[in-house]
Design a protein around this motif. Structure first.
Motif, PDB file in Angstrom:
ATOM      1  N   ASP A 155      16.663 -79.414 -39.778  1.00 28.31           N
ATOM      2  CA  ASP A 155      16.252 -79.603 -38.387  1.00 28.31           C
ATOM      3  C   ASP A 155      14.770 -79.974 -38.303  1.00 28.31           C
ATOM      4  O   ASP A 155      13.990 -79.367 -37.576  1.00 28.31           O
ATOM      5  CB  ASP A 155      16.640 -78.375 -37.547  1.00 28.31           C
ATOM      6  CG  ASP A 155      18.160 -78.228 -37.465  1.00 28.31           C
ATOM      7  OD1 ASP A 155      18.791 -79.046 -36.769  1.00 28.31           O
ATOM      8  OD2 ASP A 155      18.725 -77.352 -38.152  1.00 28.31           O
ATOM      9  N   HIS A 176      13.795 -83.018 -37.349  1.00 29.19           N
ATOM     10  CA  HIS A 176      13.747 -83.649 -36.030  1.00 29.19           C
ATOM     11  C   HIS A 176      12.498 -84.502 -35.784  1.00 29.19           C
ATOM     12  O   HIS A 176      11.867 -84.417 -34.724  1.00 29.19           O
ATOM     13  CB  HIS A 176      13.892 -82.590 -34.927  1.00 29.19           C
ATOM     14  CG  HIS A 176      15.299 -82.097 -34.761  1.00 29.19           C
ATOM     15  ND1 HIS A 176      16.339 -82.918 -34.407  1.00 29.19           N
ATOM     16  CD2 HIS A 176      15.840 -80.862 -34.918  1.00 29.19           C
ATOM     17  CE1 HIS A 176      17.467 -82.214 -34.344  1.00 29.19           C
ATOM     18  NE2 HIS A 176      17.199 -80.963 -34.664  1.00 29.19           N
ATOM     19  N   ASP A 232      19.775 -83.136 -39.653  1.00 29.89           N
ATOM     20  CA  ASP A 232      18.912 -83.409 -38.504  1.00 29.89           C
ATOM     21  C   ASP A 232      17.473 -83.724 -38.935  1.00 29.89           C
ATOM     22  O   ASP A 232      16.507 -83.032 -38.581  1.00 29.89           O
ATOM     23  CB  ASP A 232      18.955 -82.289 -37.450  1.00 29.89           C
ATOM     24  CG  ASP A 232      20.156 -82.431 -36.520  1.00 29.89           C
ATOM     25  OD1 ASP A 232      20.964 -83.367 -36.724  1.00 29.89           O
ATOM     26  OD2 ASP A 232      20.281 -81.617 -35.587  1.00 29.89           O
ATOM     27  N   HIS A 290      22.328 -85.015 -34.894  1.00 34.19           N
ATOM     28  CA  HIS A 290      21.381 -86.037 -34.429  1.00 34.19           C
ATOM     29  C   HIS A 290      21.364 -87.240 -35.375  1.00 34.19           C
ATOM     30  O   HIS A 290      21.243 -88.376 -34.923  1.00 34.19           O
ATOM     31  CB  HIS A 290      19.978 -85.446 -34.272  1.00 34.19           C
ATOM     32  CG  HIS A 290      19.850 -84.581 -33.064  1.00 34.19           C
ATOM     33  ND1 HIS A 290      19.146 -84.945 -31.946  1.00 34.19           N
ATOM     34  CD2 HIS A 290      20.393 -83.366 -32.782  1.00 34.19           C
ATOM     35  CE1 HIS A 290      19.243 -83.999 -31.028  1.00 34.19           C
ATOM     36  NE2 HIS A 290      19.992 -83.031 -31.519  1.00 34.19           N
ATOM     37  N   HIS A 327      25.624 -78.860 -42.153  1.00 34.33           N
ATOM     38  CA  HIS A 327      24.698 -78.716 -41.029  1.00 34.33           C
ATOM     39  C   HIS A 327      25.032 -77.527 -40.134  1.00 34.33           C
ATOM     40  O   HIS A 327      24.151 -76.755 -39.755  1.00 34.33           O
ATOM     41  CB  HIS A 327      24.678 -79.988 -40.171  1.00 34.33           C
ATOM     42  CG  HIS A 327      23.664 -79.948 -39.066  1.00 34.33           C
ATOM     43  ND1 HIS A 327      22.320 -79.779 -39.314  1.00 34.33           N
ATOM     44  CD2 HIS A 327      23.785 -80.024 -37.719  1.00 34.33           C
ATOM     45  CE1 HIS A 327      21.666 -79.766 -38.154  1.00 34.33           C
ATOM     46  NE2 HIS A 327      22.529 -79.907 -37.182  1.00 34.33           N
ATOM     47  N   HIS A 376      21.260 -76.109 -37.509  1.00 31.54           N
ATOM     48  CA  HIS A 376      21.907 -76.434 -36.235  1.00 31.54           C
ATOM     49  C   HIS A 376      21.460 -75.562 -35.055  1.00 31.54           C
ATOM     50  O   HIS A 376      21.190 -76.082 -33.986  1.00 31.54           O
ATOM     51  CB  HIS A 376      23.429 -76.408 -36.396  1.00 31.54           C
ATOM     52  CG  HIS A 376      24.197 -77.158 -35.339  1.00 31.54           C
ATOM     53  ND1 HIS A 376      23.775 -78.366 -34.820  1.00 31.54           N
ATOM     54  CD2 HIS A 376      25.376 -76.869 -34.707  1.00 31.54           C
ATOM     55  CE1 HIS A 376      24.673 -78.775 -33.908  1.00 31.54           C
ATOM     56  NE2 HIS A 376      25.633 -77.893 -33.824  1.00 31.54           N
ATOM     57  N   HIS A 400      18.751 -73.621 -35.138  1.00 26.48           N
ATOM     58  CA  HIS A 400      17.285 -73.510 -35.251  1.00 26.48           C
ATOM     59  C   HIS A 400      16.814 -72.058 -35.235  1.00 26.48           C
ATOM     60  O   HIS A 400      15.654 -71.792 -34.929  1.00 26.48           O
ATOM     61  CB  HIS A 400      16.566 -74.307 -34.149  1.00 26.48           C
ATOM     62  CG  HIS A 400      16.883 -75.770 -34.114  1.00 26.48           C
ATOM     63  ND1 HIS A 400      16.037 -76.699 -33.545  1.00 26.48           N
ATOM     64  CD2 HIS A 400      17.940 -76.489 -34.587  1.00 26.48           C
ATOM     65  CE1 HIS A 400      16.562 -77.911 -33.649  1.00 26.48           C
ATOM     66  NE2 HIS A 400      17.724 -77.806 -34.269  1.00 26.48           N
TER      67      HIS A 400
HETATM   68 ZN    ZN Z   1      18.895 -79.664 -34.800  1.00 23.37          ZN
END
Ligand code: ZN
Length: 241
Positions: free
Chosen positions: A8, A10, A36, A63, A115, A149, A151
Motif C-alpha cells: 500500500d 500508493h 497497491d 488499485h 493483497h 489492503h 492499511h
Molecule cells: Zn491500499
C-alpha cells in the motif's frame, strides 16, 4: 533469508524513500510487496520504477488492477476513483503493462503473499475480523501469509482451530500455529499513526518485526495539492486515517 515486506505504497514517494533508506540501514536479501504500488498519491511512476528496479516480488492490489481495468461505479469511493483516473493518466505504457502482469498470489519459503485475502481475490474483500481471517486460513498451506489492503497492521493467529487477532510490534512464528500478518501501509497509514509502516521477516529465526518510519508528510501534501488530486488525500496523511 531476511525479507522487507511492504505494501500500500500508493504513489507516496516521500514515504517510500524513507522506508527504503530504513531498509538499507538494517540490510535485507529480498524486497516483497503486498500490492497497491499506485493510487491516491502523486508519484505512481517513480514508486513503480523503484519497486521494479529492486527486483521486488510483487502481487497485484486493487488499485494496481483498477488502474489498468477502469472501475465500475460500484467498485470504489468517488475519491478513490478520481485518484485512479489521475493515476492512469500519469503512467506510461510500460508501467501499465507491469501492473497488468502482476500475479494475484505468490508462495515461497513457507510464505504466502496476497493483497487482501487467500479466500478469493475477485471482489477485493477485506480481512477485518477473525471470521474473515478464518476463511483466508482455509486456503493457507504456508506457515505465514502477508497481506495489506486495510492499511492497519494486525496479526491473526490460528492455533488448534482458534483464531485470535492482536496488534503487534514483533511476532515469533511458532510452528504449530498459522499466521496472517497485515504489514500496514507505506503511503497511507490508517491506524492513526501517520508514520510509514512495513515489516522485516527473517525466515531463519522466524521473527516478524513491524517498523514505523517518519517522513516529510508536508511535501507529499503539497504535491497532492499541485496535482489537483482530492484534498482529503492530503489531509488524511497528517492524521493516519
Ligand atoms: Zn491500499
Amino acid at each position: 533469508v531476511r525479507y522487507a515486506i511492504l505494501g500500500d505504497i500508493h504513489g507516496n514517494w516521500e514515504a517510500l524513500g524513507a522506508v527504503l533508506a530504513d531498509i538499507r540501514r538494517s540490510g535485507v536479501d529480498q524486497h516483497v510487496c503486498v500490492g497497491d504500488i499506485v493510487g491516491y498519491n502523486p508519484d505512481p511512476a517513480r514508486c513503480l520504477e523503484q519497486v521494479r528496479d529492486l527486483g521486488t516480488l510483487v502481487v497485484q492490489g486493487n488499485h494496481d488492477f483498477f488502474t489498468v481495468h477502469p472501475p465500475g461505479a460500484m467498485d470504489m469511493s468517488a475519491v478513490a476513483a478520481a485518484a485512479i483516473e489521475w493515476t492512469c493518466a500519469n503512467l506510461e505504457d510500460d508501467h501499465r503493462q507491469y501492473l497488468a502482469g502482476l500475479p494475484k498470489n505468490r508462495t515461497f519459503d513457507d510464505v504466502s503473499v496476497v493483497h487482501n485475502t487467500l479466500e478469493q481475490t475477485r471482489h477485493w474483500q477485506y480481512v477485518l475480523g477473525v471470521d474473515d481471517a478464518n476463511r483466508s486460513f482455509a486456503h493457507q498451506d504456508s506457515g505465514v501469509c502477508f497481506i495489506g489492503h486495510t492499511h492497519v497492521p494486525v496479526v491473526f493467529k490460528k492455533k488448534k482451530g482458534l483464531v485470535t487477532i492482536a496488534r503487534y510490534k514483533t511476532i515469533e512464528l511458532d510452528p504449530d500455529s498459522k499466521f496472517l500478518v497485515n504489514v500496514g501501509s507505506v503511503g497511507q497509514p490508517r491506524d492513526r499513526d501517520p508514520r510509514a509502516a512495513y515489516v522485516i521477516y527473517d525466515s531463519d529465526t522466524r521473527q516478524v518485526a513491524l517498523k514505523r518510519v517518519a517522513y516529510e508528510v508536508g511535501r507529499t501534501q503539497e504535491k497532492i495539492r499541485k496535482a489537483g488530486l482530492p484534498l482529503w488525500l492530503a489531509l488524511r496523511l497528517a492524521f493516519g486515517v
